[in-house]
Scaffold this motif. Structure first.
Motif, PDB file in Angstrom:
ATOM      1  N   HIS A 185       3.450   1.450  -4.772  1.00 47.86           N
ATOM      2  CA  HIS A 185       2.956   0.266  -3.403  1.00 47.86           C
ATOM      3  C   HIS A 185       2.097  -0.665  -3.124  1.00 47.86           C
ATOM      4  CE1 HIS A 185      -0.081   3.568  -1.567  1.00 47.86           C
ATOM      5  NE2 HIS A 185      -0.020   2.566  -0.877  1.00 47.86           N
ATOM      6  N   GLY A 242       1.758   6.117  -2.354  1.00 43.60           N
ATOM      7  CA  GLY A 242       0.617   6.971  -1.877  1.00 43.60           C
ATOM      8  C   GLY A 242       1.436   8.221  -0.088  1.00 43.60           C
ATOM      9  N   SER A 243       0.594   7.514   0.329  1.00 46.75           N
ATOM     10  CA  SER A 243       0.543   8.434   1.961  1.00 46.75           C
ATOM     11  C   SER A 243       0.763   8.429   2.551  1.00 46.75           C
ATOM     12  CB  SER A 243      -1.076   9.199   2.018  1.00 46.75           C
ATOM     13  OG  SER A 243      -2.050   7.340   2.824  1.00 46.75           O
ATOM     14  N   GLY A 290      -1.166   0.422  -2.776  1.00 42.64           N
ATOM     15  CA  GLY A 290      -2.692   0.810  -1.575  1.00 42.64           C
ATOM     16  C   GLY A 290      -3.720  -0.312  -2.948  1.00 42.64           C
ATOM     17  N   TRP A 291      -4.736  -0.023  -2.502  1.00 44.44           N
ATOM     18  CA  TRP A 291      -5.834  -0.531  -3.119  1.00 44.44           C
ATOM     19  C   TRP A 291      -6.466   0.873  -3.743  1.00 44.44           C
ATOM     20  CZ3 TRP A 291      -7.648  -3.870  -5.522  1.00 44.44           C
ATOM     21  CH2 TRP A 291      -8.876  -4.067  -5.740  1.00 44.44           C
ATOM     22  N   ASN A 292      -6.800   2.316  -3.300  1.00 51.10           N
ATOM     23  CA  ASN A 292      -6.916   3.020  -4.158  1.00 51.10           C
ATOM     24  C   ASN A 292      -5.790   3.071  -4.902  1.00 51.10           C
ATOM     25  OD1 ASN A 292      -8.654   4.486  -2.554  1.00 51.10           O
ATOM     26  ND2 ASN A 292      -7.167   4.226  -0.823  1.00 51.10           N
ATOM     27  N   SER A 293      -4.495   3.317  -5.030  1.00 51.53           N
ATOM     28  CA  SER A 293      -3.309   3.110  -6.069  1.00 51.53           C
ATOM     29  C   SER A 293      -3.972   2.552  -6.675  1.00 51.53           C
ATOM     30  CB  SER A 293      -2.174   3.330  -5.870  1.00 51.53           C
ATOM     31  OG  SER A 293      -1.992   4.800  -4.760  1.00 51.53           O
ATOM     32  N   ASN A 315     -10.742   9.656   1.137  1.00 49.03           N
ATOM     33  CA  ASN A 315     -11.087   9.854  -0.900  1.00 49.03           C
ATOM     34  C   ASN A 315     -11.958   8.702  -1.548  1.00 49.03           C
ATOM     35  OD1 ASN A 315      -9.424  11.139  -0.502  1.00 49.03           O
ATOM     36  ND2 ASN A 315      -7.431  10.792  -2.396  1.00 49.03           N
ATOM     37  N   VAL A 321       6.789  11.234  -6.868  1.00 46.05           N
ATOM     38  CA  VAL A 321       6.408  11.706  -5.743  1.00 46.05           C
ATOM     39  C   VAL A 321       6.763  11.152  -4.381  1.00 46.05           C
ATOM     40  CG1 VAL A 321       3.843  11.905  -3.699  1.00 46.05           C
ATOM     41  CG2 VAL A 321       3.885  12.115  -6.633  1.00 46.05           C
ATOM     42  N   ASP A 381      -6.899   3.140  -9.569  1.00 47.63           N
ATOM     43  CA  ASP A 381      -6.808   4.130 -10.112  1.00 47.63           C
ATOM     44  C   ASP A 381      -5.598   3.835 -11.108  1.00 47.63           C
ATOM     45  OD1 ASP A 381      -7.677   5.910  -7.974  1.00 47.63           O
ATOM     46  OD2 ASP A 381      -5.510   7.029  -7.032  1.00 47.63           O
ATOM     47  N   SER A 434       5.033   6.825  -6.735  1.00 47.32           N
ATOM     48  CA  SER A 434       4.222   6.866  -6.048  1.00 47.32           C
ATOM     49  C   SER A 434       4.160   6.042  -4.502  1.00 47.32           C
ATOM     50  CB  SER A 434       3.055   7.988  -5.752  1.00 47.32           C
ATOM     51  OG  SER A 434       2.684   8.030  -4.985  1.00 47.32           O
ATOM     52  N   TRP A 441       3.791  15.566  -3.384  1.00 48.01           N
ATOM     53  CA  TRP A 441       2.522  15.272  -3.694  1.00 48.01           C
ATOM     54  C   TRP A 441       1.986  15.445  -4.981  1.00 48.01           C
ATOM     55  CZ3 TRP A 441       0.230  11.394  -0.829  1.00 48.01           C
ATOM     56  CH2 TRP A 441      -1.445  11.008  -1.213  1.00 48.01           C
ATOM     57  N   CYS A 442       0.728  14.509  -5.813  1.00 47.15           N
ATOM     58  CA  CYS A 442       0.714  16.121  -7.108  1.00 47.15           C
ATOM     59  C   CYS A 442      -1.048  15.077  -7.129  1.00 47.15           C
ATOM     60  CB  CYS A 442       1.445  15.033  -8.023  1.00 47.15           C
ATOM     61  SG  CYS A 442       0.905  12.764  -8.356  1.00 47.15           S
ATOM     62  N   GLN A 448      -3.243  12.461  -7.887  1.00 48.18           N
ATOM     63  CA  GLN A 448      -2.728  11.448  -8.665  1.00 48.18           C
ATOM     64  C   GLN A 448      -3.504  11.004  -9.861  1.00 48.18           C
ATOM     65  OE1 GLN A 448      -0.894   7.358  -6.535  1.00 48.18           O
ATOM     66  NE2 GLN A 448      -2.572   6.791  -6.891  1.00 48.18           N
TER      67      GLN A 448
HETATM   68  N1  UDP Z   1      -2.450  10.462  -4.542  1.00 44.28           N
HETATM   69  C1  UDP Z   1      -2.686  11.563  -4.693  1.00 44.28           C
HETATM   70  N2  UDP Z   1      -1.652  11.945  -5.084  1.00 44.28           N
HETATM   71  C2  UDP Z   1      -0.364  11.194  -4.259  1.00 44.28           C
HETATM   72  C3  UDP Z   1      -0.148   9.708  -4.343  1.00 44.28           C
HETATM   73  C4  UDP Z   1      -1.523   9.521  -3.674  1.00 44.28           C
HETATM   74  O1  UDP Z   1      -3.676  12.156  -4.738  1.00 44.28           O
HETATM   75  O2  UDP Z   1       0.752  12.150  -5.158  1.00 44.28           O
HETATM   76  C5  UDP Z   1      -4.249   9.742  -3.709  1.00 44.28           C
HETATM   77  C6  UDP Z   1      -4.733   8.553  -4.571  1.00 44.28           C
HETATM   78  O3  UDP Z   1      -5.354   8.272  -5.944  1.00 44.28           O
HETATM   79  C7  UDP Z   1      -5.434   7.592  -3.313  1.00 44.28           C
HETATM   80  C8  UDP Z   1      -4.718   8.458  -2.394  1.00 44.28           C
HETATM   81  O4  UDP Z   1      -3.915   9.287  -2.279  1.00 44.28           O
HETATM   82  O5  UDP Z   1      -6.400   8.070  -3.120  1.00 44.28           O
HETATM   83  C9  UDP Z   1      -3.569   7.094  -1.551  1.00 44.28           C
HETATM   84  O6  UDP Z   1      -4.159   5.943  -1.303  1.00 44.28           O
HETATM   85  P1  UDP Z   1      -3.829   4.281  -1.719  1.00 44.28           P
HETATM   86  O7  UDP Z   1      -4.910   2.941  -1.461  1.00 44.28           O
HETATM   87  O8  UDP Z   1      -2.899   3.952  -3.011  1.00 44.28           O
HETATM   88  O9  UDP Z   1      -2.660   4.387  -0.497  1.00 44.28           O
HETATM   89  P2  UDP Z   1      -2.074   4.164   1.388  1.00 44.28           P
HETATM   90  O10 UDP Z   1      -1.754   6.188   1.395  1.00 44.28           O
HETATM   91  O11 UDP Z   1      -3.692   4.492   1.666  1.00 44.28           O
HETATM   92  O12 UDP Z   1      -1.578   4.076   1.484  1.00 44.28           O
END
Ligand code: UDP
Length: 474
Positions: A366, A290-291, A368-371, A27, A317, A374, A288, A348-349, A351
């Motif tokens: 959790h 994350g993934s 995660g750096w992207n979250s 992403n 999620v 966000d 949520s 999943w949504c 986010q």
């Molecule tokens: N994300 C999303 N929908 C969800 C959960 C997560 O689109 O329901 C996206 C979020 O915007 C981010 C990524 O998935 O871009 C998750 O990255 P993150 O570093 O937070 O966590 P990871 O999945 O690597 O543990």
């Protein structure tokens, strides 16, 4: 010479971007590619068989934006169509990418690109640290390379501090750690590998080796979020370039911008907007993790009871953990039925869209750096539950440095209990402290928006990098 003039095309810079095939890496790297392409750089974005089909879903939106990003795929040697080999959740994929892969596929691809003449020669290869073999390809082909760092500057700085080449003995770590440019950290604030006895820390420390050959470390962070850390890193002549938050520009602007599409969804995103539209402002807890993170059945059950006890609306999620077909098998009996008026549970949504919605009051994450980015980008306070890799460090910064979140306390057995879950939700949604967290969050949102706007720090760094690439092509 073609109608556009081959000479003109040759003036453009052309970079190869290659990302480890997990959502949290793809992403931000795809968004970074969009930001480069919108500055006139041609990008070849390289996937693996494993995730190619998912990532190229983004093609349509890129065509709408008229961005010159070309997708290529290299073999990963994994069996095709094996749904258990989801790179987001299967540790075997990670191991395979480290141990069995080499750069031959990438090297062949670059030779093919050069031979075809469709694009100018590649003048930089940009990759992330989970693909260390890209370094050798760049060196062999004599192409400049850049590391794309997908975590915070603080985490980079921590790993760099402990990188002494001899291997670290986690059993001998001090309880408090002082690192230039960082607040004093407890051992529990460090990335989780520092607490593991498996020696995994030496892998994480080793990934920074590639920096020696990198002309840039492009980091998905923002100068204003971590100024002391970034100044300290740069004082060692490290070419550290913060360009974040790497999210679609529409989420960082007030006007209608066309760039709305996040990279690739690993699962189909549920449409939650209709449901959110019916909820009052700031009334929904968004949850949520994350993934990748899989939390225990007991943890899911404790959270569920706490969420129910809080009486708040929630959008959760969560997918069925391994060994279960449906999440309802793990949730407490009656939970779905009893909360159906005020709760929505999805796999999943989208986010960023959810976090932008006025009904959302807090994000239980959790970390995660992207979250984390966000949430900071959209000014949403957080309840933090980070346990793995960089999540404890991100949680420390969210709660103690940026002061936009509350840390959920664990019991001695590591579980966040139901009463703690209820307490944290109520505090965020109902108390003055919660309001303060939200106000702080809105301040960070403004700072992140300005960093991504004309004249802002990340915007200028992106311009400078794109200019350097274009000048290399001349
Ligand atoms: N994300 C999303 N929908 C969800 C959960 C997560 O689109 O329901 C996206 C979020 O915007 C981010 C990524 O998935 O871009 C998750 O990255 P993150 O570093 O937070 O966590 P990871 O999945 O690597 O543990």
């Amino acid at each position: 010479m073609d109608m556009n003039g081959g000479r003109k095309r040759n003036m453009k810079g052309h970079v190869v971007v290659i990302s480890y095939p997990a959502t949290g890496h793809t992403n931000p790297m795809l968004q970074f590619s969009k930001n480069l392409a919108s500055r006139g750089v041609i990008v070849t974005f390289v996937n693996f068989n494993l995730n190619h089909r998912k990532v190229i879903q983004a093609r349509e939106s890129l065509q709408r934006l008229k961005l010159d990003i070309r997708f290529e795929c290299i073999p990963d040697g994994l069996p095709e169509d094996d749904s258990t080999l989801d790179s987001n959740i299967n540790p075997a994929v990670f191991k395979h990418m480290q141990d069995n892969m080499d750069g031959s596929g990438l090297e062949r691809l670059i030779h093919r690109l050069h031979a075809s003449g469709d694009t100018p020669p590649v003048c930089c290869i940009i990759y992330n640290s989970f693909l260390p073999w890209v370094r050798d390809v760049a060196n062999k082909l004599n192409i400049p390379q850049a590391l794309f760092w997908t975590q915070s500057a603080a985490v980079f700085s921590i790993y760099q501090h402990f990188q002494n080449g001899e291997g670290l003995d986690c059993g001998r770590m001090p309880q408090n750690v002082i690192i230039p440019g960082l607040p004093e950290l407890k051992l529990t604030d460090l990335p989780s590998a520092f607490m593991e006895t498996s020696g995994s820390i030496n892998y994480y420390l080793g990934q920074l080796e590639v920096v020696k050959d990198a002309s840039w470390v492009i980091a998905n962070t923002v100068y204003e979020l971590e100024p002391e850390t970034i100044n300290s890193l740069r004082s060692t002549s490290l070419p550290f370039l913060p360009i974040g938050p790497s999210i679609p520009t529409s989420f960082l602007q007030d006007q209608n911008a066309e760039d709305t599409q996040v990279g690739a969804n690993p699962w189909k995103a549920a449409d939650c907007m209709g449901w959110l539209n019916k909820k009052p402002p700031l009334s929904v807890v968004y949850i949520s993790f994350g993934s990748i993170l899989v939390i225990s059945d007991e943890q899911i059950q404790e959270l569920a009871v706490g969420i129910q006890q809080s009486g708040q609306n929630f959008l959760w999620v969560i997918r069925a953990p391994p060994g279960h077909d449906h999440i309802a098998e793990v949730l407490p009996a009656g939970f779905m039925e009893e909360t159906k008026e005020r709760g929505l549970v999805v796999d999943w949504c989208a986010q960023l869209e959810v976090l932008s919605h006025p009904s959302v009051g807090v994000f239980m994450s959790h970390c995660g750096w992207n979250s984390t980015l966000d949430a900071l980008s959209l000014g949403v306070p957080m309840l933090t539950l980070g346990v793995w890799t960089d999540q404890p460090t991100n949680s420390k910064f969210v709660t103690d440095v940026w002061k936009t979140g509350l840390r959920m306390r664990r019991r001695d057995d590591g579980i966040v209990g139901r009463d703690e879950t209820e307490r944290c939700i109520r505090m965020a949604m109902e108390s003055e402290e919660g309001k303060q967290l939200r106000n702080n969050g809105l301040k960070w949102r403004e700072l992140l928006k300005s960093s991504a706007s004309e004249g802002g720090s990340s915007h200028s760094n992106l311009n400078a990098f794109a200019q350097e690439i274009i000048s290399k092509a001349k």
